[in-house]
Design a protein around this motif. Structure first.
Motif, PDB file in Angstrom:
ATOM      1  N   ILE A  27       0.836  -1.211   0.000  1.00  0.00           N
ATOM      2  CA  ILE A  27       0.000   0.000   0.000  1.00  0.00           C
ATOM      3  C   ILE A  27       0.867   1.255   0.000  1.00  0.00           C
ATOM      4  CG2 ILE A  27      -1.664   1.327   1.348  1.00  0.00           C
ATOM      5  CD1 ILE A  27      -2.796  -1.365   2.336  1.00  0.00           C
ATOM      6  N   VAL A  28       1.850   1.301   0.901  1.00  0.00           N
ATOM      7  CA  VAL A  28       2.736   2.468   0.973  1.00  0.00           C
ATOM      8  C   VAL A  28       3.534   2.600  -0.324  1.00  0.00           C
ATOM      9  CG1 VAL A  28       4.661   3.544   2.192  1.00  0.00           C
ATOM     10  CG2 VAL A  28       2.882   2.347   3.477  1.00  0.00           C
ATOM     11  N   GLY A  29       4.018   1.473  -0.838  1.00  0.00           N
ATOM     12  CA  GLY A  29       4.766   1.499  -2.093  1.00  0.00           C
ATOM     13  C   GLY A  29       3.923   1.993  -3.245  1.00  0.00           C
ATOM     14  N   LEU A  30       2.677   1.559  -3.294  1.00  0.00           N
ATOM     15  CA  LEU A  30       1.756   2.007  -4.338  1.00  0.00           C
ATOM     16  C   LEU A  30       1.571   3.517  -4.285  1.00  0.00           C
ATOM     17  CD1 LEU A  30      -0.333   1.354  -6.544  1.00  0.00           C
ATOM     18  CD2 LEU A  30      -1.995   0.968  -4.730  1.00  0.00           C
ATOM     19  N   HIS A  67      11.715  22.400   9.606  1.00  0.00           N
ATOM     20  CA  HIS A  67      12.552  21.648   8.681  1.00  0.00           C
ATOM     21  C   HIS A  67      12.095  20.191   8.532  1.00  0.00           C
ATOM     22  CE1 HIS A  67      15.412  24.904   8.219  1.00  0.00           C
ATOM     23  NE2 HIS A  67      15.489  25.030   9.537  1.00  0.00           N
ATOM     24  N   VAL A  68      11.059  19.788   9.257  1.00  0.00           N
ATOM     25  CA  VAL A  68      10.613  18.392   9.207  1.00  0.00           C
ATOM     26  C   VAL A  68       9.242  18.271   8.532  1.00  0.00           C
ATOM     27  CG1 VAL A  68      11.941  17.691  11.217  1.00  0.00           C
ATOM     28  CG2 VAL A  68       9.626  18.590  11.530  1.00  0.00           C
ATOM     29  N   LYS A  69       8.902  19.219   7.691  1.00  0.00           N
ATOM     30  CA  LYS A  69       7.553  19.236   7.133  1.00  0.00           C
ATOM     31  C   LYS A  69       7.335  18.234   6.005  1.00  0.00           C
ATOM     32  CE  LYS A  69       8.772  23.239   4.277  1.00  0.00           C
ATOM     33  NZ  LYS A  69       8.478  24.664   4.044  1.00  0.00           N
ATOM     34  N   LEU A  70       8.394  17.689   5.393  1.00  0.00           N
ATOM     35  CA  LEU A  70       8.209  16.793   4.257  1.00  0.00           C
ATOM     36  C   LEU A  70       7.575  15.465   4.675  1.00  0.00           C
ATOM     37  CD1 LEU A  70      11.461  17.489   2.228  1.00  0.00           C
ATOM     38  CD2 LEU A  70       9.135  18.208   1.713  1.00  0.00           C
ATOM     39  N   PHE A  71       8.092  14.857   5.733  1.00  0.00           N
ATOM     40  CA  PHE A  71       7.464  13.624   6.199  1.00  0.00           C
ATOM     41  C   PHE A  71       6.111  13.900   6.848  1.00  0.00           C
ATOM     42  CE2 PHE A  71      11.600  11.615   5.568  1.00  0.00           C
ATOM     43  CZ  PHE A  71      11.196  10.387   5.054  1.00  0.00           C
ATOM     44  N   LEU A  72       5.931  15.112   7.364  1.00  0.00           N
ATOM     45  CA  LEU A  72       4.609  15.520   7.827  1.00  0.00           C
ATOM     46  C   LEU A  72       3.642  15.542   6.639  1.00  0.00           C
ATOM     47  CD1 LEU A  72       2.649  16.678   9.937  1.00  0.00           C
ATOM     48  CD2 LEU A  72       3.552  18.948   9.393  1.00  0.00           C
ATOM     49  N   LEU A  73       4.106  16.053   5.514  1.00  0.00           N
ATOM     50  CA  LEU A  73       3.283  16.091   4.302  1.00  0.00           C
ATOM     51  C   LEU A  73       2.944  14.682   3.836  1.00  0.00           C
ATOM     52  CD1 LEU A  73       1.970  17.452   1.895  1.00  0.00           C
ATOM     53  CD2 LEU A  73       4.229  17.734   0.871  1.00  0.00           C
ATOM     54  N   ILE A  74       3.932  13.785   3.846  1.00  0.00           N
ATOM     55  CA  ILE A  74       3.682  12.405   3.442  1.00  0.00           C
ATOM     56  C   ILE A  74       2.689  11.740   4.403  1.00  0.00           C
ATOM     57  CG2 ILE A  74       4.745  10.112   3.250  1.00  0.00           C
ATOM     58  CD1 ILE A  74       7.212  11.478   2.126  1.00  0.00           C
ATOM     59  N   ALA A  75       2.821  12.051   5.698  1.00  0.00           N
ATOM     60  CA  ALA A  75       1.884  11.502   6.687  1.00  0.00           C
ATOM     61  C   ALA A  75       0.457  11.975   6.405  1.00  0.00           C
ATOM     62  CB  ALA A  75       2.307  11.907   8.096  1.00  0.00           C
ATOM     63  N   VAL A  76       0.310  13.245   6.014  1.00  0.00           N
ATOM     64  CA  VAL A  76      -1.014  13.781   5.680  1.00  0.00           C
ATOM     65  C   VAL A  76      -1.593  13.054   4.469  1.00  0.00           C
ATOM     66  CG1 VAL A  76      -2.238  15.818   4.813  1.00  0.00           C
ATOM     67  CG2 VAL A  76      -0.606  16.049   6.693  1.00  0.00           C
ATOM     68  N   LEU A  77      -0.759  12.810   3.457  1.00  0.00           N
ATOM     69  CA  LEU A  77      -1.223  12.094   2.264  1.00  0.00           C
ATOM     70  C   LEU A  77      -1.635  10.662   2.592  1.00  0.00           C
ATOM     71  CD1 LEU A  77       1.376  13.342  -0.386  1.00  0.00           C
ATOM     72  CD2 LEU A  77      -0.999  14.069  -0.126  1.00  0.00           C
ATOM     73  N   LEU A  78      -0.832   9.987   3.416  1.00  0.00           N
ATOM     74  CA  LEU A  78      -1.180   8.620   3.830  1.00  0.00           C
ATOM     75  C   LEU A  78      -2.494   8.611   4.610  1.00  0.00           C
ATOM     76  CD1 LEU A  78       2.315   7.281   4.960  1.00  0.00           C
ATOM     77  CD2 LEU A  78       1.082   6.666   2.888  1.00  0.00           C
ATOM     78  N   LEU A  79      -2.672   9.624   5.463  1.00  0.00           N
ATOM     79  CA  LEU A  79      -3.911   9.733   6.243  1.00  0.00           C
ATOM     80  C   LEU A  79      -5.109   9.941   5.324  1.00  0.00           C
ATOM     81  CD1 LEU A  79      -5.403   9.965   8.950  1.00  0.00           C
ATOM     82  CD2 LEU A  79      -4.823  12.406   8.959  1.00  0.00           C
ATOM     83  N   LEU A  80      -4.970  10.852   4.350  1.00  0.00           N
ATOM     84  CA  LEU A  80      -6.065  11.110   3.419  1.00  0.00           C
ATOM     85  C   LEU A  80      -6.383   9.867   2.588  1.00  0.00           C
ATOM     86  CD1 LEU A  80      -5.145  14.694   2.128  1.00  0.00           C
ATOM     87  CD2 LEU A  80      -7.015  14.066   3.664  1.00  0.00           C
ATOM     88  N   SER A 105      -5.936   6.709   3.485  1.00  0.00           N
ATOM     89  CA  SER A 105      -6.589   5.724   4.342  1.00  0.00           C
ATOM     90  C   SER A 105      -8.027   6.126   4.661  1.00  0.00           C
ATOM     91  CB  SER A 105      -5.791   5.554   5.642  1.00  0.00           C
ATOM     92  OG  SER A 105      -4.470   5.136   5.363  1.00  0.00           O
ATOM     93  N   LEU A 106      -8.248   7.415   4.943  1.00  0.00           N
ATOM     94  CA  LEU A 106      -9.608   7.890   5.200  1.00  0.00           C
ATOM     95  C   LEU A 106     -10.485   7.704   3.962  1.00  0.00           C
ATOM     96  CD1 LEU A 106      -8.884  11.183   7.202  1.00  0.00           C
ATOM     97  CD2 LEU A 106      -9.875   9.050   8.090  1.00  0.00           C
ATOM     98  N   GLY A 107      -9.901   7.985   2.787  1.00  0.00           N
ATOM     99  CA  GLY A 107     -10.648   7.785   1.550  1.00  0.00           C
ATOM    100  C   GLY A 107     -11.028   6.337   1.347  1.00  0.00           C
ATOM    101  N   LYS A 108     -10.108   5.419   1.672  1.00  0.00           N
ATOM    102  CA  LYS A 108     -10.409   3.992   1.544  1.00  0.00           C
ATOM    103  C   LYS A 108     -11.529   3.580   2.487  1.00  0.00           C
ATOM    104  CE  LYS A 108      -8.107   1.954  -1.647  1.00  0.00           C
ATOM    105  NZ  LYS A 108      -8.846   1.302  -2.739  1.00  0.00           N
ATOM    106  N   MET A 109     -11.482   4.081   3.702  1.00  0.00           N
ATOM    107  CA  MET A 109     -12.527   3.746   4.673  1.00  0.00           C
ATOM    108  C   MET A 109     -13.877   4.310   4.249  1.00  0.00           C
ATOM    109  SD  MET A 109     -10.473   4.184   8.284  1.00  0.00           S
ATOM    110  CE  MET A 109     -11.897   3.625   9.230  1.00  0.00           C
TER     111      MET A 109
END
Length: 439
Positions: free
Chosen positions: A68-71, A228-241, A243-247
């Motif tokens: 899923i993450v790789g996709l 300076h740590v906002k990039l992985f925060l951005l990726i976390a937001v995308l992963l959250l969106l 997963s929420l979309g899938k649910m």
């Protein structure tokens, strides 16, 4: 269960990443897909686990999460590469049409083959099984076509990306339309209710609308974050969106695609009144850093996914004659359909595009997404492995031949340099002699 030393796990993971980097470098020089080498590494690791008494470990939950993450990372990586420029609209349109028609035609033919040769497979389930086998693998194609010239390379990037998106949408549409027995083990004939095609279309439109709004909001918010740590925060937001979309039963991958397209083409999407809200320099910095992080993350996730897949596969199924017949027929149909489509939309120059049609990560991930109630006992998983390896080897051979042909042409030109003559400026006496000769 036997306790595993965490330092051993760290060492093994580190060695796998180092070997994956080495495989990528080998792939650049030989055009052998690194995916094949990773799967072979997983097969070898399987023998090691069996020898250590760990052959019964359940890797499926890890494989599913990595898939899923790789996709998500692969689609985001591909979307960040898509530049929607006016001079590329025709190329993008051709790639979209070829990807869509190729997906539907290949799925249709593969479904016929599966239904004919595999007992107990209905036509609806056959389409569901055939769809993953008809999706191009951008995870394999994008790293493999870096040596091709611009137009061909862009076509493959566009086509494989569209094939991924459309294939996943087709799979989940078919899944929503396929009757699923609620409790087949108890002999019940109760069938779950599914959404109509019109409802599914509405689902896609809602997803697109939500994706556009969310993507604009993410860009505008994150351009003002100074951490300076906002990039992985951005990726976390995308992963959250996602997963929420899938649910919420939305086509979540569209969220990732649209966000990638918007941030990769900000001047196109932030026009008119929206232009004043965009700080282009800050947003561009986010895009550039995100592109690097996405590529690196996709590399790591893809590495462990295919290694673990190699650990979980059974080589014994490849020895079945039935597996070979079904797989070869499907592979043959893939290239026949591809030849017709490319000949119509691309022209006569079809090499090596005709043979760049490998199956990979999404094919595997979607197969694992088929509900247990719809699994067909007579379907051999070896068909999946056979087609993945077969299409990858065919692409490898075509890329090697193309590289040799290109190298040979360059050497031929270099061995026959253009001649030259020493030029002498004409003098006044030469002009007089020339005039007298004419008279």
């Amino acid at each position: 269960m036997q306790q595993i030393d965490p330092y051993i796990l760290i060492m093994e993971a580190s060695v796998i990443i180092i070997l994956s980097f080495f495989f990528s470098e080998v792939a650049k020089r030989t055009n052998i897909p690194s995916v094949l080498m990773l799967i072979i590494l997983g097969i070898v690791a399987k023998f090691g686990l069996d020898a250590a008494g760990l052959g019964n470990l359940n890797f499926f939950p890890i494989l599913q999460i990595l898939g899923i993450v790789g996709l998500i990372m692969i689609v985001l990586e591909a979307a960040l590469e898509l530049k929607l420029e006016r001079d590329k609209y025709l190329s993008i349109g051709k790639a979209l049409v070829v990807a869509a028609l190729g997906l539907v035609a290949s799925t249709w033919v593969a479904a016929i083959i599966l239904q004919y040769f595999i007992d107990g497979m209905s036509s609806e389930v056959a389409w569901l099984y055939a769809t993953p086998l008809s999706i191009l693998s951008s995870a394999i194609i994008i790293p493999s076509v870096t040596g091709l010239k611009g137009a061909k390379r862009e076509f493959h990037i566009y086509e494989s990306t569209f094939s991924d998106i459309l294939g996943i949408m087709l799979f989940y549409f078919l899944l929503s339309q396929t009757p699923v027995p609620v409790a087949p083990e108890e002999g019940l004939e109760v069938i779950e209710h599914h959404a109509s095609g019109l409802a599914y279309l509405g689902n896609i439109l809602v997803t697109i609308a939500a994706s556009v709004v969310a993507s604009y909001a993410i860009v505008l918010i994150f351009q003002n974050i100074k951490s300076h740590v906002k990039l992985f925060l951005l990726i976390a937001v995308l992963l959250l969106l996602y997963s929420l979309g899938k649910m919420a039963h939305l086509s979540s991958l569209i969220i990732i695609l649209i966000f990638g397209l918007i941030i990769a083409n900000m001047r196109l999407f932030f026009r008119g009144p929206l232009k004043k809200w965009l700080n282009y320099k800050k947003a561009l910095h986010i895009y550039e850093d995100l592109h690097v992080v996405t590529v690196e993350t996709a590399f790591v996730v893809r590495t462990f996914f295919f290694v673990i897949f190699g650990v979980t596969i059974s080589l014994a199924s490849l020895l079945s004659v039935d597996v070979a017949i079904v797989s070869l027929l499907i592979i043959l149909s893939i290239y026949l359909i591809r030849f017709v489509l490319l000949r119509i939309f691309i022209g006569a120059d079809l090499f090596p595009q005709l043979f760049v049609a490998p199956r990979g990560l999404i094919t595997i991930l979607l197969f694992y997404s088929i509900p247990q109630q719809l699994e067909v006992a007579n379907f051999e998983p070896g068909i999946l492995l056979f087609i993945i390896i077969g299409t990858s080897l065919i692409m490898t051979l075509a890329m090697v031949v193309d590289k040799k042909r290109t190298t040979s042409a360059i050497r031929k030109v270099a061995s026959e340099p253009i001649g030259y003559e020493r030029w002498k400026a004409p003098s006044l006496e030469d002009e007089v002699v020339t005039k007298e000769a004419k008279h």
